[in-house]
Each structure stands twice: as C-alpha cells, then as structure tokens.
Write a protein that holds these residues in place. Structure first.
Motif, PDB file in Angstrom:
ATOM      1  N   LEU A 124      -1.337  -8.263   8.743  1.00  0.00           N
ATOM      2  CA  LEU A 124      -0.585  -8.306   7.402  1.00  0.00           C
ATOM      3  C   LEU A 124      -1.207  -7.688   6.180  1.00  0.00           C
ATOM      4  O   LEU A 124      -0.811  -7.393   5.247  1.00  0.00           O
ATOM      5  CB  LEU A 124      -0.057  -9.613   6.935  1.00  0.00           C
ATOM      6  CG  LEU A 124       1.035 -10.031   8.003  1.00  0.00           C
ATOM      7  CD1 LEU A 124       1.313 -11.536   7.836  1.00  0.00           C
ATOM      8  CD2 LEU A 124       2.302  -9.326   8.019  1.00  0.00           C
ATOM      9  N   SER A 125      -2.698  -7.933   6.397  1.00  0.00           N
ATOM     10  CA  SER A 125      -3.595  -7.561   5.184  1.00  0.00           C
ATOM     11  C   SER A 125      -3.681  -5.949   5.021  1.00  0.00           C
ATOM     12  O   SER A 125      -3.689  -5.313   3.969  1.00  0.00           O
ATOM     13  CB  SER A 125      -5.225  -7.867   5.547  1.00  0.00           C
ATOM     14  OG  SER A 125      -5.782  -7.380   6.687  1.00  0.00           O
ATOM     15  N   GLU A 127      -0.945  -4.349   6.099  1.00  0.00           N
ATOM     16  CA  GLU A 127       0.471  -3.889   5.620  1.00  0.00           C
ATOM     17  C   GLU A 127       0.544  -4.394   4.005  1.00  0.00           C
ATOM     18  O   GLU A 127       1.286  -3.694   3.259  1.00  0.00           O
ATOM     19  CB  GLU A 127       1.271  -5.215   6.419  1.00  0.00           C
ATOM     20  CG  GLU A 127       1.530  -4.385   7.600  1.00  0.00           C
ATOM     21  CD  GLU A 127       2.180  -3.287   7.957  1.00  0.00           C
ATOM     22  OE1 GLU A 127       3.132  -3.068   7.068  1.00  0.00           O
ATOM     23  OE2 GLU A 127       1.629  -2.273   8.710  1.00  0.00           O
ATOM     24  N   LYS A 128      -0.400  -5.072   3.346  1.00  0.00           N
ATOM     25  CA  LYS A 128      -0.396  -5.380   2.069  1.00  0.00           C
ATOM     26  C   LYS A 128      -0.447  -4.184   1.217  1.00  0.00           C
ATOM     27  O   LYS A 128       0.429  -3.861   0.369  1.00  0.00           O
ATOM     28  CB  LYS A 128      -1.304  -6.455   1.601  1.00  0.00           C
ATOM     29  CG  LYS A 128      -1.436  -6.878   0.199  1.00  0.00           C
ATOM     30  CD  LYS A 128      -2.267  -7.879  -0.098  1.00  0.00           C
ATOM     31  CE  LYS A 128      -2.379  -8.172  -1.561  1.00  0.00           C
ATOM     32  NZ  LYS A 128      -3.564  -9.305  -1.912  1.00  0.00           N
ATOM     33  N   VAL A 129      -1.125  -3.289   1.723  1.00  0.00           N
ATOM     34  CA  VAL A 129      -1.433  -2.075   0.730  1.00  0.00           C
ATOM     35  C   VAL A 129      -0.264  -1.243   0.964  1.00  0.00           C
ATOM     36  O   VAL A 129       0.217  -0.770  -0.134  1.00  0.00           O
ATOM     37  CB  VAL A 129      -2.675  -1.192   1.348  1.00  0.00           C
ATOM     38  CG1 VAL A 129      -2.757  -0.014   0.698  1.00  0.00           C
ATOM     39  CG2 VAL A 129      -3.761  -2.208   1.311  1.00  0.00           C
ATOM     40  N   ARG A 130       0.518  -1.119   1.938  1.00  0.00           N
ATOM     41  CA  ARG A 130       1.619  -0.203   2.423  1.00  0.00           C
ATOM     42  C   ARG A 130       2.775  -1.020   1.551  1.00  0.00           C
ATOM     43  O   ARG A 130       3.541  -0.352   0.927  1.00  0.00           O
ATOM     44  CB  ARG A 130       2.070  -0.242   3.784  1.00  0.00           C
ATOM     45  CG  ARG A 130       3.162   0.469   3.995  1.00  0.00           C
ATOM     46  CD  ARG A 130       3.387   0.833   5.599  1.00  0.00           C
ATOM     47  NE  ARG A 130       3.790  -0.596   6.037  1.00  0.00           N
ATOM     48  CZ  ARG A 130       5.142  -0.799   6.220  1.00  0.00           C
ATOM     49  NH1 ARG A 130       6.038  -0.159   5.249  1.00  0.00           N
ATOM     50  NH2 ARG A 130       5.530  -1.962   6.698  1.00  0.00           N
ATOM     51  N   TRP A 131       2.858  -2.272   1.582  1.00  0.00           N
ATOM     52  CA  TRP A 131       3.713  -3.044   0.925  1.00  0.00           C
ATOM     53  C   TRP A 131       3.641  -2.659  -0.639  1.00  0.00           C
ATOM     54  O   TRP A 131       4.905  -2.648  -1.284  1.00  0.00           O
ATOM     55  CB  TRP A 131       3.920  -4.548   1.081  1.00  0.00           C
ATOM     56  CG  TRP A 131       4.534  -4.725   2.766  1.00  0.00           C
ATOM     57  CD1 TRP A 131       5.097  -4.297   3.670  1.00  0.00           C
ATOM     58  CD2 TRP A 131       4.266  -5.940   3.384  1.00  0.00           C
ATOM     59  NE1 TRP A 131       5.305  -4.531   4.876  1.00  0.00           N
ATOM     60  CE2 TRP A 131       4.881  -5.756   4.557  1.00  0.00           C
ATOM     61  CE3 TRP A 131       3.537  -7.290   3.265  1.00  0.00           C
ATOM     62  CZ2 TRP A 131       4.724  -6.849   5.711  1.00  0.00           C
ATOM     63  CZ3 TRP A 131       3.694  -8.262   4.092  1.00  0.00           C
ATOM     64  CH2 TRP A 131       4.191  -8.009   5.502  1.00  0.00           C
ATOM     65  N   THR A 132       2.536  -2.962  -0.842  1.00  0.00           N
ATOM     66  CA  THR A 132       2.466  -2.796  -2.626  1.00  0.00           C
ATOM     67  C   THR A 132       2.814  -1.303  -2.895  1.00  0.00           C
ATOM     68  O   THR A 132       3.566  -1.247  -3.954  1.00  0.00           O
ATOM     69  CB  THR A 132       0.874  -3.035  -2.749  1.00  0.00           C
ATOM     70  OG1 THR A 132       0.669  -4.282  -2.358  1.00  0.00           O
ATOM     71  CG2 THR A 132       0.659  -2.879  -4.477  1.00  0.00           C
ATOM     72  N   SER A 135       6.426  -1.011  -2.661  1.00  0.00           N
ATOM     73  CA  SER A 135       7.111  -1.610  -3.820  1.00  0.00           C
ATOM     74  C   SER A 135       7.283  -0.893  -4.960  1.00  0.00           C
ATOM     75  O   SER A 135       8.339  -0.800  -5.656  1.00  0.00           O
ATOM     76  CB  SER A 135       6.361  -3.038  -4.207  1.00  0.00           C
ATOM     77  OG  SER A 135       7.013  -3.960  -5.159  1.00  0.00           O
TER      78      SER A 135
END
Length: 257
Positions: A124-125, A127-132, A135
C-alpha cells in the motif's frame, strides 16, 4: 516326650536278633504290636528331629514373609499415593504443554498475519503514490468533465452518418475549437471509446461478430447508446450479423425484404 536319651536306651534292644516283628508274633500279638510301635517311634523321632528345624525355620520365614508383606502393602500404598501425585503432575504438565502448543500456534498465526500485514503495508505504501496521483487526476478530470461530456453527446447525436475522417474533423477541428473559444475545459487526449464503453463489452461485441477497428466500435457505441433508432448502411452485412447475434437472447425477429 521322646529324646535322644530315650532313643539311646532302647537302641540295644533294636540290635537283638529276636527283637523283630516275626519273633514278637511268635510270643504274643500284642507284644509284636508294641515292638513295631517302639521302632516306629524311634524312626518318627529321627525324622521329626530333622523336620522340627525346618518347621521352626518355616515359622520364622512365615514371620518374615508377613513382615515383608506388610512392608510391601505399605510401600504399595506409598506407591499408589505417589502415582496419584504423579498423575496430577502429569495432568498439569499435559495441560501446560497443550497451552504451550496453543500459544505457539497462536504466535505462528499472529506472525503470519503480521507478515501479511507488513507485506500489505509495503504494497500500500507503493500504492499511496499512485492513489495520490490518481486523486489529482480525478480532480482534474472533474474539471474537464463538462467539455468531455459535450464532446461525447455531440458524437452520439451527430457523428453517426459520417466516416472516420469527418468524425475527427468535427471533434478536433470544429468542436474542440469552440470549447476553447468559450473556455470550457476538456481533455486534449479524450478517448471516446474508453469514455463510453468498457473493454469487456467491446470483447463481447467482437465475439458476437462486430469488427475490432475503431470505426466499427464507434458505430457499436452509437447503436447501443443513442436515444434514436439507428439506420445502418451495411453493404458487407457485418452490422446485421452482429445485431442478430447480440439480440438473439431477446428473440429478435428479422424481416427480409
């Protein structure tokens, strides 16, 4: 009451030649019986002298056996008591070992969950970049949504009769120019196909006989999304076959002219 002295006193009589049962019978039957009895008593005394120590020893040994049995019973009672204590301790040990195994199993399960959680957190760490980024892209897409929807509705309403070149002319040269002139945001790289239909639907259309080129897929979108009944100019009958296969489960009826 017979003793060694008595036996010694009668011994000379036993050595006499006529001190036998046969000679006694010649004299008198009672004398013969008495004679036989005296010899028997001496023999009995000799045997009994050997048996008495054995009897005494037997009584002694029986006394020892009684004591040994008593000690054995006492030892057996102590053994039973210790065995009962051992059984209790063994039961506690078994319970402790079971608890230990349960704790080890719980610890192993917890370890696996922690490893899985760590792997998930690590994943998830990333994925955080991708989600950011996604978004931010969503926010930008929302701002461009009005212009994109205008282009899509214009495509569905007016581009059906034209070929690919004229459709591109309408979208890129005319409508996008108007949107820029009116300062309406839109996506410069708008993909009408991905905007209006998903890939599994396109794959299903291809299986039903629709060609996979962009023009055919756009035509399929117009047929399925437009609010008016479509008119297909279909010299190769590809569209006809596609519609027949697509609506087969809906009991489509075809009238041949």
């Amino acid at each position: 009451t017979i003793n060694d002295e008595t036996v010694e006193l009668v011994q000379p009589y036993f050595e006499m030649e006529d001190y036998t049962l046969q000679h006694g019978k010649k004299v008198c039957g009672n004398v013969a019986g008495l004679l036989s009895w005296t010899k028997a008593m001496v023999v009995f005394y000799g045997v009994n002298r050997e048996v008495l120590p054995l009897k005494a020893n037997l009584a002694k040994q029986e006394g020892r056996l009684k004591i040994a049995n008593a000690e054995k019973e006492k030892a057996q009672a102590e053994l039973d008591e210790k065995q009962a204590e051992l059984d209790k301790v063994q039961a506690k040990f078994d319970a402790a070992m079971k608890e230990k195994m349960d704790l080890e199993n719980d610890a192993e399960t917890c370890k696996r969950k922690m490893q899985a959680a760590s792997a998930l957190i690590d994943g998830l760490s990333g994925e955080k970049v991708r989600w950011t980024q996604q978004s931010k892209e969503f926010k930008s897409q929302i701002k461009r949504l009005v212009g994109d929807i205008l282009l899509c509705t214009g495509f569905l309403s007016y581009c059906g009769p034209f070929n690919q070149d004229f459709r591109n002319l309408l979208l890129k040269d005319l409508w996008e120019t108007e949107l820029r002139a009116h300062k309406i945001p839109f996506s410069d790289d708008l993909n009408l196909i991905s905007m209006l239909v998903d890939q599994p639907t396109i794959s299903e259309w291809n299986l039903q006989g629709l060609p996979g080129d962009h023009l055919s897929i756009q035509n399929g979108i117009i047929v399925t999304k437009a609010s008016r009944y479509p008119l297909l100019v279909d010299p190769q009958t590809q569209g006809k076959e596609w519609i027949k296969n697509k609506e087969q489960d809906n009991e489509l009826q075809v009238n041949s002219v």
